[in-house]
Every structure is written in C-alpha cells, then in structure tokens.
Motif scaffolding. Sequence first.
Motif, PDB file in Angstrom:
ATOM      1  N   SER A  68      10.870  -2.961   0.821  1.00 44.34           N
ATOM      2  CA  SER A  68      10.710  -3.999  -0.186  1.00 44.34           C
ATOM      3  C   SER A  68      12.086  -4.601  -0.465  1.00 44.34           C
ATOM      4  O   SER A  68      13.114  -3.911  -0.400  1.00 44.34           O
ATOM      5  CB  SER A  68      10.097  -3.436  -1.467  1.00 44.34           C
ATOM      6  N   GLU A  69      12.089  -5.881  -0.758  1.00 42.36           N
ATOM      7  CA  GLU A  69      13.353  -6.565  -1.036  1.00 42.36           C
ATOM      8  C   GLU A  69      14.057  -5.917  -2.227  1.00 42.36           C
ATOM      9  O   GLU A  69      15.271  -5.726  -2.207  1.00 42.36           O
ATOM     10  CB  GLU A  69      13.085  -8.043  -1.315  1.00 42.36           C
ATOM     11  N   ARG A  70      13.309  -5.570  -3.241  1.00 35.58           N
ATOM     12  CA  ARG A  70      13.897  -4.948  -4.427  1.00 35.58           C
ATOM     13  C   ARG A  70      14.581  -3.631  -4.068  1.00 35.58           C
ATOM     14  O   ARG A  70      15.695  -3.347  -4.515  1.00 35.58           O
ATOM     15  CB  ARG A  70      12.825  -4.710  -5.493  1.00 35.58           C
ATOM     16  N   PHE A  71      13.923  -2.821  -3.248  1.00 40.61           N
ATOM     17  CA  PHE A  71      14.503  -1.539  -2.854  1.00 40.61           C
ATOM     18  C   PHE A  71      15.816  -1.753  -2.105  1.00 40.61           C
ATOM     19  O   PHE A  71      16.828  -1.127  -2.424  1.00 40.61           O
ATOM     20  CB  PHE A  71      13.519  -0.752  -1.985  1.00 40.61           C
ATOM     21  N   LYS A 118      18.676   3.901   8.774  1.00 39.46           N
ATOM     22  CA  LYS A 118      17.449   4.656   8.531  1.00 39.46           C
ATOM     23  C   LYS A 118      17.780   6.006   7.890  1.00 39.46           C
ATOM     24  O   LYS A 118      17.131   6.431   6.932  1.00 39.46           O
ATOM     25  CB  LYS A 118      16.683   4.858   9.848  1.00 39.46           C
ATOM     26  N   LEU A 119      18.780   6.677   8.386  1.00 36.21           N
ATOM     27  CA  LEU A 119      19.178   7.963   7.835  1.00 36.21           C
ATOM     28  C   LEU A 119      19.804   7.804   6.453  1.00 36.21           C
ATOM     29  O   LEU A 119      19.616   8.642   5.570  1.00 36.21           O
ATOM     30  CB  LEU A 119      20.143   8.668   8.781  1.00 36.21           C
ATOM     31  N   ARG A 120      20.527   6.742   6.245  1.00 35.16           N
ATOM     32  CA  ARG A 120      21.224   6.487   4.975  1.00 35.16           C
ATOM     33  C   ARG A 120      20.275   6.045   3.876  1.00 35.16           C
ATOM     34  O   ARG A 120      20.396   6.441   2.734  1.00 35.16           O
ATOM     35  CB  ARG A 120      22.300   5.417   5.212  1.00 35.16           C
ATOM     36  N   LEU A 121      19.295   5.199   4.228  1.00 39.02           N
ATOM     37  CA  LEU A 121      18.426   4.607   3.222  1.00 39.02           C
ATOM     38  C   LEU A 121      17.135   5.387   2.999  1.00 39.02           C
ATOM     39  O   LEU A 121      16.522   5.280   1.950  1.00 39.02           O
ATOM     40  CB  LEU A 121      18.100   3.160   3.598  1.00 39.02           C
ATOM     41  N   GLU A 122      16.685   6.114   3.981  1.00 37.05           N
ATOM     42  CA  GLU A 122      15.550   7.027   3.889  1.00 37.05           C
ATOM     43  C   GLU A 122      14.194   6.356   3.772  1.00 37.05           C
ATOM     44  O   GLU A 122      13.334   6.551   4.601  1.00 37.05           O
ATOM     45  CB  GLU A 122      15.749   8.026   2.751  1.00 37.05           C
ATOM     46  N   TYR A 123      13.904   5.583   2.729  1.00 41.98           N
ATOM     47  CA  TYR A 123      12.562   5.035   2.502  1.00 41.98           C
ATOM     48  C   TYR A 123      12.404   3.642   3.104  1.00 41.98           C
ATOM     49  O   TYR A 123      12.111   2.677   2.400  1.00 41.98           O
ATOM     50  CB  TYR A 123      12.248   5.013   1.007  1.00 41.98           C
ATOM     51  N   VAL A 124      12.594   3.551   4.402  1.00 47.47           N
ATOM     52  CA  VAL A 124      12.464   2.290   5.126  1.00 47.47           C
ATOM     53  C   VAL A 124      11.635   2.535   6.384  1.00 47.47           C
ATOM     54  O   VAL A 124      11.483   3.671   6.824  1.00 47.47           O
ATOM     55  CB  VAL A 124      13.842   1.708   5.519  1.00 47.47           C
TER      56      VAL A 124
END
Length: 106
Positions: A10-13, A80-86
């Motif tokens: 999501s853009e907000r995330f 992907k590893l840094r942000l997790e929920y993507v």
Amino acid sequence: MTQFHFVAASERFLTEEEPLDEVLRERRRNYAENGKEIDFWLVRQPAFLSAPQLADLNQRIPQPAAAVVSSDASFITFLKLRLEYVVTGQFEAPSAEIQEPLASNV
C-alpha cells in the motif's frame, strides 16, 4: 526488453509507515559516489500492476498501491528483507501488456 523487479505494498505503508525514503536517499548517495546511474524508482499507483500476468499480485496489494521498481534484482531482494510486508514480482517491458513500466494510474 528489460527485466524489471519490484516490491509493492500500500502507498501509505511504503511512504509513511516504513523509512523507505531514508533507504532510497542512501542508495542515491551511494550511486552518486560511485558514478552509477540510478536504476530504481518509486512509482505511486503503478499501471504495470494492471497487466494480466500480475493480476494475482495486484489483488493482494491494498489500494492505492506503490512500488519500488529496479533492474537490479539484488536491491529488490534487499528491500523485501528490509520492509517485510511487501509483495515482490518481476516483468519485462516494454511488452504488449506493459508499455511504460514507470507510469502510474494517476
């Protein structure tokens, strides 16, 4: 055609809840120091997610969406590893379904 890789959420995330701006700023600084051309972009409401081959992924992403797109698969794996929920994916462009990968639906 060029192979592009992306993380989307999501853009907000991506733009408010995660320190993505800091990560991208640091990467730009590193590229400038090493004379490397920028190969990543933050795309808000990316049109490429509407392509038929990405329909399953698009349904899993809360709207409005945003994505970081790059030709560097390693950078996207790092995100992907840094942000997790993507969600992650890849596509080739230009193609019949995706003419301009960095365009938004806005």
